[in-house]
Scaffold this motif. Structure first.
Motif, mmCIF file in Angstrom:
data_model
loop_
_atom_site.group_PDB
_atom_site.id
_atom_site.type_symbol
_atom_site.label_atom_id
_atom_site.label_comp_id
_atom_site.label_asym_id
_atom_site.label_seq_id
_atom_site.Cartn_x
_atom_site.Cartn_y
_atom_site.Cartn_z
ATOM 1 N N LEU A 1 39.811 32.253 38.912
ATOM 2 C CA LEU A 1 39.077 32.321 40.177
ATOM 3 C C LEU A 1 37.927 33.320 40.087
ATOM 4 O O LEU A 1 36.854 33.093 40.652
ATOM 5 C CB LEU A 1 40.027 32.711 41.309
ATOM 6 C CG LEU A 1 41.124 31.693 41.637
ATOM 7 C CD1 LEU A 1 42.092 32.256 42.669
ATOM 8 C CD2 LEU A 1 40.511 30.377 42.134
ATOM 9 N N HIS A 2 38.134 34.413 39.391
ATOM 10 C CA HIS A 2 37.059 35.392 39.206
ATOM 11 C C HIS A 2 35.866 34.753 38.501
ATOM 12 O O HIS A 2 34.720 34.921 38.920
ATOM 13 C CB HIS A 2 37.572 36.579 38.396
ATOM 14 C CG HIS A 2 36.517 37.561 38.013
ATOM 15 N ND1 HIS A 2 35.780 37.449 36.842
ATOM 16 C CD2 HIS A 2 36.048 38.675 38.640
ATOM 17 C CE1 HIS A 2 34.915 38.441 36.765
ATOM 18 N NE2 HIS A 2 35.054 39.191 37.844
ATOM 19 N N ASP A 3 36.147 34.009 37.439
ATOM 20 C CA ASP A 3 35.068 33.403 36.664
ATOM 21 C C ASP A 3 34.405 32.259 37.409
ATOM 22 O O ASP A 3 33.219 31.975 37.196
ATOM 23 C CB ASP A 3 35.608 32.893 35.328
ATOM 24 C CG ASP A 3 36.104 34.020 34.432
ATOM 25 O OD1 ASP A 3 35.801 35.196 34.742
ATOM 26 O OD2 ASP A 3 36.797 33.730 33.441
ATOM 27 N N GLY A 4 35.157 31.599 38.296
ATOM 28 C CA GLY A 4 34.614 30.462 39.030
ATOM 29 C C GLY A 4 33.808 30.844 40.248
ATOM 30 O O GLY A 4 33.081 30.004 40.803
ATOM 31 N N GLY A 5 33.926 32.093 40.695
ATOM 32 C CA GLY A 5 33.206 32.522 41.894
ATOM 33 C C GLY A 5 33.902 32.029 43.154
ATOM 34 O O GLY A 5 35.012 31.485 43.112
ATOM 35 N N GLY A 6 33.255 32.217 44.278
ATOM 36 C CA GLY A 6 33.852 31.830 45.551
ATOM 37 C C GLY A 6 34.749 32.924 46.093
ATOM 38 O O GLY A 6 34.745 34.059 45.612
ATOM 39 N N VAL A 7 35.541 32.573 47.115
ATOM 40 C CA VAL A 7 36.439 33.543 47.735
ATOM 41 C C VAL A 7 37.501 33.963 46.717
ATOM 42 O O VAL A 7 38.129 33.118 46.069
ATOM 43 C CB VAL A 7 37.111 32.953 48.993
ATOM 44 C CG1 VAL A 7 38.075 33.962 49.598
ATOM 45 C CG2 VAL A 7 36.051 32.553 50.011
ATOM 46 N N GLN A 8 37.699 35.265 46.593
ATOM 47 C CA GLN A 8 38.636 35.807 45.614
ATOM 48 C C GLN A 8 39.952 36.235 46.288
ATOM 49 O O GLN A 8 39.985 36.541 47.475
ATOM 50 C CB GLN A 8 38.008 37.021 44.924
ATOM 51 C CG GLN A 8 36.747 36.697 44.145
ATOM 52 C CD GLN A 8 37.017 35.770 42.968
ATOM 53 O OE1 GLN A 8 37.800 36.086 42.076
ATOM 54 N NE2 GLN A 8 36.386 34.601 42.984
ATOM 55 N N PRO A 9 41.036 36.265 45.537
ATOM 56 C CA PRO A 9 42.282 36.812 46.085
ATOM 57 C C PRO A 9 42.075 38.246 46.548
ATOM 58 O O PRO A 9 41.359 39.023 45.905
ATOM 59 C CB PRO A 9 43.249 36.738 44.897
ATOM 60 C CG PRO A 9 42.687 35.684 44.008
ATOM 61 C CD PRO A 9 41.210 35.773 44.153
ATOM 62 N N ARG A 10 42.731 38.597 47.642
ATOM 63 C CA ARG A 10 42.617 39.955 48.156
ATOM 64 C C ARG A 10 43.280 40.948 47.187
ATOM 65 O O ARG A 10 42.844 42.091 47.058
ATOM 66 C CB ARG A 10 43.294 40.025 49.525
ATOM 67 C CG ARG A 10 43.177 41.361 50.245
ATOM 68 C CD ARG A 10 41.736 41.670 50.624
ATOM 69 N NE ARG A 10 41.666 42.819 51.500
ATOM 70 C CZ ARG A 10 41.475 42.737 52.820
ATOM 71 N NH1 ARG A 10 41.337 41.540 53.400
ATOM 72 N NH2 ARG A 10 41.411 43.824 53.552
ATOM 73 N N ALA A 11 44.346 40.513 46.535
ATOM 74 C CA ALA A 11 45.092 41.371 45.620
ATOM 75 C C ALA A 11 46.023 40.484 44.811
ATOM 76 O O ALA A 11 46.122 39.276 45.053
ATOM 77 C CB ALA A 11 45.879 42.428 46.395
ATOM 78 N N GLN A 12 46.723 41.106 43.846
ATOM 79 C CA GLN A 12 47.689 40.365 43.038
ATOM 80 C C GLN A 12 48.985 41.168 42.921
ATOM 81 O O GLN A 12 48.976 42.334 42.551
ATOM 82 C CB GLN A 12 47.128 40.032 41.656
ATOM 83 C CG GLN A 12 46.428 41.167 40.945
ATOM 84 C CD GLN A 12 45.802 40.756 39.630
ATOM 85 O OE1 GLN A 12 46.301 39.879 38.911
ATOM 86 N NE2 GLN A 12 44.700 41.392 39.283
ATOM 87 N N LEU A 13 50.086 40.517 43.282
ATOM 88 C CA LEU A 13 51.409 41.130 43.269
ATOM 89 C C LEU A 13 52.206 40.504 42.133
ATOM 90 O O LEU A 13 52.589 39.331 42.197
ATOM 91 C CB LEU A 13 52.116 40.884 44.603
ATOM 92 C CG LEU A 13 53.488 41.517 44.774
ATOM 93 C CD1 LEU A 13 53.347 43.001 45.083
ATOM 94 C CD2 LEU A 13 54.268 40.822 45.887
ATOM 95 N N LEU A 14 52.473 41.278 41.083
ATOM 96 C CA LEU A 14 53.063 40.746 39.867
ATOM 97 C C LEU A 14 54.418 41.397 39.615
ATOM 98 O O LEU A 14 54.511 42.572 39.265
ATOM 99 C CB LEU A 14 52.137 40.989 38.676
ATOM 100 C CG LEU A 14 50.653 40.595 38.879
ATOM 101 C CD1 LEU A 14 49.844 40.932 37.631
ATOM 102 C CD2 LEU A 14 50.522 39.117 39.227
ATOM 103 N N MET A 15 55.488 40.626 39.791
ATOM 104 C CA MET A 15 56.844 41.127 39.584
ATOM 105 C C MET A 15 57.345 40.729 38.198
ATOM 106 O O MET A 15 57.413 39.542 37.882
ATOM 107 C CB MET A 15 57.787 40.584 40.648
ATOM 108 C CG MET A 15 57.602 41.204 42.023
ATOM 109 S SD MET A 15 58.925 40.692 43.130
ATOM 110 C CE MET A 15 58.761 41.912 44.431
ATOM 111 N N CYS A 16 57.673 41.721 37.389
ATOM 112 C CA CYS A 16 58.132 41.521 36.002
ATOM 113 C C CYS A 16 57.388 40.366 35.336
ATOM 114 O O CYS A 16 58.016 39.439 34.826
ATOM 115 C CB CYS A 16 59.644 41.339 35.926
ATOM 116 S SG CYS A 16 60.368 40.033 36.945
ATOM 117 N N PRO A 17 56.041 40.420 35.348
ATOM 118 C CA PRO A 17 55.272 39.259 34.898
ATOM 119 C C PRO A 17 55.363 39.001 33.389
ATOM 120 O O PRO A 17 55.437 39.930 32.579
ATOM 121 C CB PRO A 17 53.843 39.624 35.305
ATOM 122 C CG PRO A 17 53.813 41.123 35.289
ATOM 123 C CD PRO A 17 55.175 41.525 35.788
#
Length: 309
Positions: A164-180
């Motif tokens: 999504l970062h590379d594609g542009g547009g609206v981005q996630p507000r944050a990322q919650l990663l549990m034992c990823p």
């Protein structure tokens, strides 16, 4: 791994978590069927859910009964990329919806090895776009949607933020990663096989990555397939990474957190002493798991600007 290394509250429970014969097609079929039949009894009071289809991808939508905060989360379940279903996270997703007033959309993505990369990530991206379009119908601000996931789902969530970062547009507000599950190169470290990690060991890890990548882990991987292989992490949304210190993924998760910070990305790393993989799922009644989830909710409330959470 010696049982004494496991947190005292989790020792009795972890002994009853079986290692799964994931290399057997019959077991994967059986596990998938069983997960789809899990009772919704674990849905928290004060939240409700319904199953829907988002542009061809099945999803489970959790909503608070007491009104929403305007925030949302796209959630991605775990299962080593080869098993899993949104139902396994009913407890976490519904309590998040209730406690934070968030609308949570959980993705029922396609599974390897029948559907290797990029199938799962394509499904997650499809649901992100659907959630963006339908946000107003849910009372959600599209700019306040967080991406999150556990285990394999956490790895997919991280890869989705890259795409999504590379594609542009609206981005996630944050990322919650549990034992990823972030790095296929861990699976290539055969010396880790001898450690005998509880719940998810390196042999299972190798099966998951091999199934998803369609080849041996640790060799090469296409863009967006393995989160830890991305070199430039600048500009990604703030992250929370939570993992146990005896989890197979502990080292790769800590390294990813370090790299995010070095790239200027705010990242909170929550390491739980003596916690094996996925302990919030099978040890959810313990105080160590409850406090971990509470800390994740507190961070999530701040990241999504949820008031009075």
């Amino acid at each position: 791994m010696e049982l004494v290394k496991v947190h005292p509250e989790l020792r009795r429970l972890v002994r009853h978590v079986p290692l799964m014969p994931l290399r057997r097609p019959w077991f994967r079929r059986l596990a998938r069927a069983a997960q789809r039949r899990l009772s919704p009894a674990t849905v928290a009071e004060g939240a409700r859910f319904h199953d829907a289809v988002a542009d061809g991808v099945a999803v489970r939508v959790y909503r608070p009964e007491a009104g929403g905060s305007g925030a949302g989360m796209l959630w991605i379940h775990g299962g080593g990329l080869v098993i899993g279903h949104p139902s396994q996270d009913d407890r976490f997703c519904s309590s998040t919806a209730r406690d934070l007033g968030m609308v949570v959309v959980s993705v029922d993505y396609r599974l390897a090895p029948e559907e290797p990369f990029p199938a799962a990530l394509e499904d997650c991206a499809t649901v992100w776009e659907w959630f963006q379009r339908c946000a107003a119908d849910f009372g959600v601000d599209p700019a306040r949607i967080v991406v999150g996931g556990q285990s394999a789902g956490g790895g997919l969530a991280a890869c989705l933020t890259h795409r999504l970062h590379d594609g542009g547009g609206v981005q996630p507000r944050a990322q919650l990663l549990m034992c990823p599950m972030l790095d296929d190169r861990t699976a290539a470290k055969t010396e880790l096989d001898e450690v005998g990690h509880w719940v998810w060991n390196n042999g299972l890890n190798r099966i998951g990555w091999r199934s998803y990548l369609g080849g041996e882990p640790g060799v090469t991987a296409p863009p967006y397939a393995v989160a830890a292989r991305r070199e430039d992490l600048r500009g990604l949304p703030p992250a929370w990474i939570g993992v146990g210190d005896i989890d197979l993924f502990s080292a790769e998760d800590a390294d990813y957190a370090r790299r995010l910070r070095a790239a200027g990305v705010p990242c909170e790393l929550d390491v739980v002493p003596g916690a094996p993989h996925g302990f919030t799922s099978w040890g959810y009644r313990t105080s160590v798991a409850e406090h971990f989830v509470q800390r994740s909710h507190a961070w999530l409330a701040r990241a999504a600007a949820v008031e009075n959470a």
